[in-house]
Design a protein around this motif. Structure first.
Motif, PDB file in Angstrom:
ATOM      1  N   THR A 149      -6.480  10.401  -1.020  1.00  0.00           N
ATOM      2  CA  THR A 149      -5.312   9.976  -0.236  1.00  0.00           C
ATOM      3  C   THR A 149      -4.187  11.004  -0.209  1.00  0.00           C
ATOM      4  OG1 THR A 149      -4.370   8.870  -2.177  1.00  0.00           O
ATOM      5  CG2 THR A 149      -5.804   7.555  -0.737  1.00  0.00           C
ATOM      6  N   GLY A 150      -4.408  12.169  -0.829  1.00  0.00           N
ATOM      7  CA  GLY A 150      -3.345  13.174  -0.897  1.00  0.00           C
ATOM      8  C   GLY A 150      -3.050  13.819   0.451  1.00  0.00           C
ATOM      9  N   SER A 151      -1.926  14.530   0.493  1.00  0.00           N
ATOM     10  CA  SER A 151      -1.510  15.217   1.715  1.00  0.00           C
ATOM     11  C   SER A 151      -2.525  16.300   2.100  1.00  0.00           C
ATOM     12  CB  SER A 151      -0.134  15.853   1.499  1.00  0.00           C
ATOM     13  OG  SER A 151       0.141  16.820   2.475  1.00  0.00           O
ATOM     14  N   ARG A 152      -3.022  16.225   3.328  1.00  0.00           N
ATOM     15  CA  ARG A 152      -3.977  17.230   3.803  1.00  0.00           C
ATOM     16  C   ARG A 152      -3.307  18.596   3.888  1.00  0.00           C
ATOM     17  NH1 ARG A 152      -5.644  19.417   8.741  1.00  0.00           N
ATOM     18  NH2 ARG A 152      -7.884  19.857   8.878  1.00  0.00           N
ATOM     19  N   GLU A 153      -2.058  18.623   4.331  1.00  0.00           N
ATOM     20  CA  GLU A 153      -1.306  19.876   4.431  1.00  0.00           C
ATOM     21  C   GLU A 153      -1.197  20.541   3.072  1.00  0.00           C
ATOM     22  OE1 GLU A 153       3.181  21.387   5.764  1.00  0.00           O
ATOM     23  OE2 GLU A 153       2.878  19.371   4.966  1.00  0.00           O
ATOM     24  N   LEU A 154      -0.879  19.752   2.050  1.00  0.00           N
ATOM     25  CA  LEU A 154      -0.736  20.292   0.697  1.00  0.00           C
ATOM     26  C   LEU A 154      -2.081  20.766   0.163  1.00  0.00           C
ATOM     27  CD1 LEU A 154       0.747  20.861  -1.918  1.00  0.00           C
ATOM     28  CD2 LEU A 154       0.575  18.425  -2.494  1.00  0.00           C
ATOM     29  N   LEU A 155      -3.131  19.989   0.391  1.00  0.00           N
ATOM     30  CA  LEU A 155      -4.456  20.349  -0.105  1.00  0.00           C
ATOM     31  C   LEU A 155      -4.919  21.677   0.481  1.00  0.00           C
ATOM     32  CD1 LEU A 155      -7.020  19.786  -1.665  1.00  0.00           C
ATOM     33  CD2 LEU A 155      -7.776  18.298   0.206  1.00  0.00           C
ATOM     34  N   LEU A 156      -4.774  21.837   1.784  1.00  0.00           N
ATOM     35  CA  LEU A 156      -5.197  23.084   2.436  1.00  0.00           C
ATOM     36  C   LEU A 156      -4.416  24.281   1.908  1.00  0.00           C
ATOM     37  CD1 LEU A 156      -5.616  21.905   6.141  1.00  0.00           C
ATOM     38  CD2 LEU A 156      -7.417  22.807   4.669  1.00  0.00           C
ATOM     39  N   SER A 157      -3.121  24.127   1.804  1.00  0.00           N
ATOM     40  CA  SER A 157      -2.290  25.251   1.342  1.00  0.00           C
ATOM     41  C   SER A 157      -2.605  25.610  -0.104  1.00  0.00           C
ATOM     42  CB  SER A 157      -0.800  24.911   1.510  1.00  0.00           C
ATOM     43  OG  SER A 157      -0.441  23.797   0.715  1.00  0.00           O
ATOM     44  N   ALA A 158      -2.853  24.593  -0.941  1.00  0.00           N
ATOM     45  CA  ALA A 158      -3.161  24.851  -2.349  1.00  0.00           C
ATOM     46  C   ALA A 158      -4.505  25.560  -2.493  1.00  0.00           C
ATOM     47  CB  ALA A 158      -3.160  23.540  -3.123  1.00  0.00           C
ATOM     48  N   LEU A 159      -5.528  25.102  -1.759  1.00  0.00           N
ATOM     49  CA  LEU A 159      -6.846  25.736  -1.834  1.00  0.00           C
ATOM     50  C   LEU A 159      -6.790  27.176  -1.315  1.00  0.00           C
ATOM     51  CD1 LEU A 159      -9.138  22.796  -0.649  1.00  0.00           C
ATOM     52  CD2 LEU A 159      -8.977  23.735  -2.963  1.00  0.00           C
ATOM     53  N   ASN A 160      -6.063  27.395  -0.244  1.00  0.00           N
ATOM     54  CA  ASN A 160      -5.954  28.754   0.307  1.00  0.00           C
ATOM     55  C   ASN A 160      -5.246  29.684  -0.679  1.00  0.00           C
ATOM     56  OD1 ASN A 160      -7.244  28.032   2.671  1.00  0.00           O
ATOM     57  ND2 ASN A 160      -5.346  27.573   3.762  1.00  0.00           N
ATOM     58  N   ALA A 161      -4.196  29.175  -1.309  1.00  0.00           N
ATOM     59  CA  ALA A 161      -3.491  29.990  -2.300  1.00  0.00           C
ATOM     60  C   ALA A 161      -4.416  30.303  -3.482  1.00  0.00           C
ATOM     61  CB  ALA A 161      -2.241  29.260  -2.783  1.00  0.00           C
ATOM     62  N   LEU A 162      -5.153  29.301  -3.930  1.00  0.00           N
ATOM     63  CA  LEU A 162      -6.034  29.492  -5.073  1.00  0.00           C
ATOM     64  C   LEU A 162      -7.100  30.544  -4.788  1.00  0.00           C
ATOM     65  CD1 LEU A 162      -6.680  28.548  -7.932  1.00  0.00           C
ATOM     66  CD2 LEU A 162      -8.028  26.677  -6.949  1.00  0.00           C
ATOM     67  N   SER A 163      -7.660  30.521  -3.598  1.00  0.00           N
ATOM     68  CA  SER A 163      -8.704  31.508  -3.261  1.00  0.00           C
ATOM     69  C   SER A 163      -8.158  32.929  -3.281  1.00  0.00           C
ATOM     70  CB  SER A 163      -9.313  31.197  -1.890  1.00  0.00           C
ATOM     71  OG  SER A 163      -8.377  31.406  -0.847  1.00  0.00           O
ATOM     72  N   SER A 164      -6.903  33.100  -2.928  1.00  0.00           N
ATOM     73  CA  SER A 164      -6.323  34.446  -2.889  1.00  0.00           C
ATOM     74  C   SER A 164      -5.939  34.949  -4.278  1.00  0.00           C
ATOM     75  CB  SER A 164      -5.099  34.470  -1.968  1.00  0.00           C
ATOM     76  OG  SER A 164      -4.062  33.654  -2.461  1.00  0.00           O
ATOM     77  N   LEU A 165      -5.898  34.050  -5.258  1.00  0.00           N
ATOM     78  CA  LEU A 165      -5.535  34.448  -6.623  1.00  0.00           C
ATOM     79  C   LEU A 165      -6.741  34.898  -7.446  1.00  0.00           C
ATOM     80  CD1 LEU A 165      -3.091  31.526  -7.493  1.00  0.00           C
ATOM     81  CD2 LEU A 165      -2.444  33.888  -6.953  1.00  0.00           C
ATOM     82  N   LEU A 166      -7.944  34.510  -7.026  1.00  0.00           N
ATOM     83  CA  LEU A 166      -9.150  34.775  -7.826  1.00  0.00           C
ATOM     84  C   LEU A 166      -9.753  36.113  -7.419  1.00  0.00           C
ATOM     85  CD1 LEU A 166     -10.608  31.154  -7.614  1.00  0.00           C
ATOM     86  CD2 LEU A 166      -9.179  32.142  -9.425  1.00  0.00           C
ATOM     87  N   HIS A 167      -9.395  37.163  -8.153  1.00  0.00           N
ATOM     88  CA  HIS A 167      -9.745  38.514  -7.727  1.00  0.00           C
ATOM     89  C   HIS A 167     -10.448  39.342  -8.807  1.00  0.00           C
ATOM     90  CE1 HIS A 167      -6.405  40.357 -10.026  1.00  0.00           C
ATOM     91  NE2 HIS A 167      -5.851  39.166  -9.846  1.00  0.00           N
ATOM     92  N   ASP A 168     -10.541  38.831 -10.035  1.00  0.00           N
ATOM     93  CA  ASP A 168     -11.216  39.572 -11.107  1.00  0.00           C
ATOM     94  C   ASP A 168     -11.669  38.576 -12.171  1.00  0.00           C
ATOM     95  OD1 ASP A 168      -8.911  38.850 -12.478  1.00  0.00           O
ATOM     96  OD2 ASP A 168      -8.081  40.875 -12.540  1.00  0.00           O
ATOM     97  N   VAL A 169     -12.378  39.075 -13.196  1.00  0.00           N
ATOM     98  CA  VAL A 169     -12.938  38.160 -14.202  1.00  0.00           C
ATOM     99  C   VAL A 169     -11.855  37.493 -15.048  1.00  0.00           C
ATOM    100  CG1 VAL A 169     -15.196  39.261 -14.329  1.00  0.00           C
ATOM    101  CG2 VAL A 169     -13.341  40.092 -15.802  1.00  0.00           C
ATOM    102  N   GLN A 170     -10.692  38.117 -15.148  1.00  0.00           N
ATOM    103  CA  GLN A 170      -9.599  37.464 -15.877  1.00  0.00           C
ATOM    104  C   GLN A 170      -9.122  36.229 -15.120  1.00  0.00           C
ATOM    105  OE1 GLN A 170      -9.631  40.977 -15.574  1.00  0.00           O
ATOM    106  NE2 GLN A 170     -10.422  41.041 -17.674  1.00  0.00           N
ATOM    107  N   SER A 171      -8.933  36.375 -13.805  1.00  0.00           N
ATOM    108  CA  SER A 171      -8.444  35.244 -13.013  1.00  0.00           C
ATOM    109  C   SER A 171      -9.507  34.162 -12.872  1.00  0.00           C
ATOM    110  CB  SER A 171      -7.968  35.715 -11.635  1.00  0.00           C
ATOM    111  OG  SER A 171      -8.986  36.411 -10.942  1.00  0.00           O
ATOM    112  N   THR A 172     -10.780  34.554 -12.679  1.00  0.00           N
ATOM    113  CA  THR A 172     -11.831  33.543 -12.565  1.00  0.00           C
ATOM    114  C   THR A 172     -12.086  32.859 -13.902  1.00  0.00           C
ATOM    115  OG1 THR A 172     -13.559  35.229 -12.881  1.00  0.00           O
ATOM    116  CG2 THR A 172     -12.951  34.687 -10.608  1.00  0.00           C
ATOM    117  N   GLY A 173     -11.913  33.612 -14.995  1.00  0.00           N
ATOM    118  CA  GLY A 173     -12.046  33.011 -16.317  1.00  0.00           C
ATOM    119  C   GLY A 173     -10.965  31.967 -16.562  1.00  0.00           C
ATOM    120  N   THR A 174      -9.753  32.273 -16.127  1.00  0.00           N
ATOM    121  CA  THR A 174      -8.662  31.300 -16.245  1.00  0.00           C
ATOM    122  C   THR A 174      -8.952  30.068 -15.398  1.00  0.00           C
ATOM    123  OG1 THR A 174      -7.069  33.096 -16.595  1.00  0.00           O
ATOM    124  CG2 THR A 174      -6.186  30.956 -15.924  1.00  0.00           C
TER     125      THR A 174
END
Length: 455
Positions: free
Chosen positions: A122-147
């Motif tokens: 039931t969460g905000s679709r706008e918030l969900l999309l923006s959060a997932l997009n931001a998360l994908s851009s943060l995962l760039h190396d084994v340190q970030s994926t490990g976190t």
């Protein structure tokens, strides 16, 4: 040898010393600190290297998200996540450094925490999309994926995928996170497989046939790529077998059957190649109509001049032809002739020609009958004309040498034919010009029966 690092506080203190003790202005003090540490081999990734007193947009954005964590506002959170995504992804020229700064300052933990609080159904679709997009851009190396792994990120993302199966945009954003997180991280791959991501993929392929969810295919390829150099033996071979066993290979063949009108054709071909890891799977793909579908697409790609389709279809056909049973089916259904027709259609494109040479080489491997048929169909002329026309295309030159070897190694009668075409001088030129051609060219010259093949 371990990489030398420095804390943000120590870096700022060094800049401050340059100002206070050496009388440098702030800009000069910053540049001197950067230069000194770089010469000392210190890794500055993730360090905010702003002039003292200036703000950093990434830090400002993270501060905003932390504030909103305690005083939630879905619309404002979405805006902040969108800003973070824009800062840490292309086409922002500072995307890599911004992403490093963000992850070093707790962005992955913060984003996962905020995502875990979004109501799944039931969460905000706008918030969900923006959060997932931001998360994908943060995962760039084994340190970030490990976190991401430690913060239960895989479970959070799989939950969102399960609850949004009808929403193509959310699925795209979710699978983009899967692809980013699984790249280069064997542990994350394993976690996603334990969470049955393969079953999610199969269900979504069935629900959204030919809808062009590119990120789904990217995610599958990331899960099936052995790219974590920290492990000796990757488990991706077993994952590919599991993907095939539950029906994903068959679902991808259905995508191919839709032909060139399908937006899924190119990514489905590429992904199917990752799943076809053994003889059994290659044969099963053929039994489900895979060879027929690929040959039809090869015909259509030539008629329509579609280079992208021609390349991926030839590449997939090469993989499927690894099964001797499939070789017979491909040749029996006119595959050899179709390939030479395609070579005429793309005679000016070495990137397509090299794929055609690759599949001909595979078809002729351990098959004197196919080698004889290929030479009769014009393989020798194809090799000579292409090597002559594109001397700088090193991969095509190499593939041509490999093809020539397989044409003659069990067919001595083909040697005279190819030598009469004048192939020797082009092989020698490739050997002298391109380092990656040396071994293949030597083998081709030897199997052509030339005594001085090592020269």
């Amino acid at each position: 040898m371990a990489t030398r690092t420095i804390s943000q506080e120590a870096f700022e203190e060094l800049v401050k010393e340059n100002v206070d003790d050496l009388g440098m202005d702030p800009t000069e003090a910053l540049q001197d600190a950067i230069q000194t540490l770089t010469l000392q081999g210190v890794d500055l990734s993730g360090i905010v290297t702003s002039v003292p007193g200036d703000t950093n947009p990434v830090i400002d954005c993270l501060d905003r998200l932390k504030h909103l964590q305690s005083e939630p506002d879905e619309h404002e959170l979405a805006i902040a996540f969108n800003t973070l995504h824009e800062l840490c992804s292309n086409p922002n020229p500072n995307a890599n450094s911004n992403s490093a700064i963000a992850t070093r300052n707790g962005a992955v933990e913060l984003t996962c925490s905020l995502c875990s609080k979004i109501p799944r159904a039931t969460g905000s679709r706008e918030l969900l999309l923006s959060a997932l997009n931001a998360l994908s851009s943060l995962l760039h190396d084994v340190q970030s994926t490990g976190t991401f792994q430690r913060c239960d990120g895989p479970t959070i993302v799989i939950g969102f995928l399960a609850d949004n199966k009808q929403d193509v945009e959310v699925l795209s954003s979710g699978f983009r996170v899967v692809a980013s997180a699984a790249t280069g991280d064997e542990i994350v791959k394993e976690t996603f497989m334990e969470l049955k991501v393969d079953e999610q993929v199969l269900e979504i392929l069935s629900l959204h046939k030919n809808r062009g969810i590119q990120c789904l295919y990217d995610a599958v390829r990331a899960l099936l790529t052995p790219d974590d150099n920290r492990v000796v033996a990757s488990q991706v071979y077993g994952y590919a077998r599991k993907f095939a066993k539950i029906g994903i290979a068959e679902a991808l063949v259905d995508c191919l059957s839709a032909g060139l009108c399908s937006p899924d054709l190119v990514p489905a071909c590429t992904t199917l190649k990752f799943i076809a890891v053994n003889d059994e799977i290659c044969k099963s793909i053929a039994e489900k109509g895979g060879v027929d579908a690929v040959l039809r697409c090869i015909d259509d790609s030539g008629e329509q001049g579609n280079k992208a389709v021609a390349k991926v279809c030839c590449s997939l056909l090469s993989k499927l032809a690894g099964s001797d049973m499939n070789k017979s089916e491909i040749v029996g259904k006119g595959g050899m002739e179709k390939l030479f027709t395609l070579s005429c259609m793309f005679s000016d494109d070495p990137s397509v020609l090299q794929e055609i040479m690759s599949i001909i080489s595979v078809l002729c491997l351990r098959s004197p009958e196919n080698a004889a048929r290929a030479v009769e169909a014009g393989a020798g002329d194809l090799a000579v004309q292409a090597m002559k026309k594109f001397p700088a295309a090193h991969q095509m030159q190499r593939n041509s040498c490999l093809m020539i070897r397989n044409l003659v190694v069990r067919n001595p009668e083909n040697r005279t034919t190819l030598l009469l075409y004048g192939i020797e001088k082009y092989i020698r030129k490739a050997k002298q010009t391109h380092s990656n051609c040396k071994d293949a060219a030597t083998d081709a010259l030897r199997d052509l029966g030339l005594d001085n093949y090592n020269l």
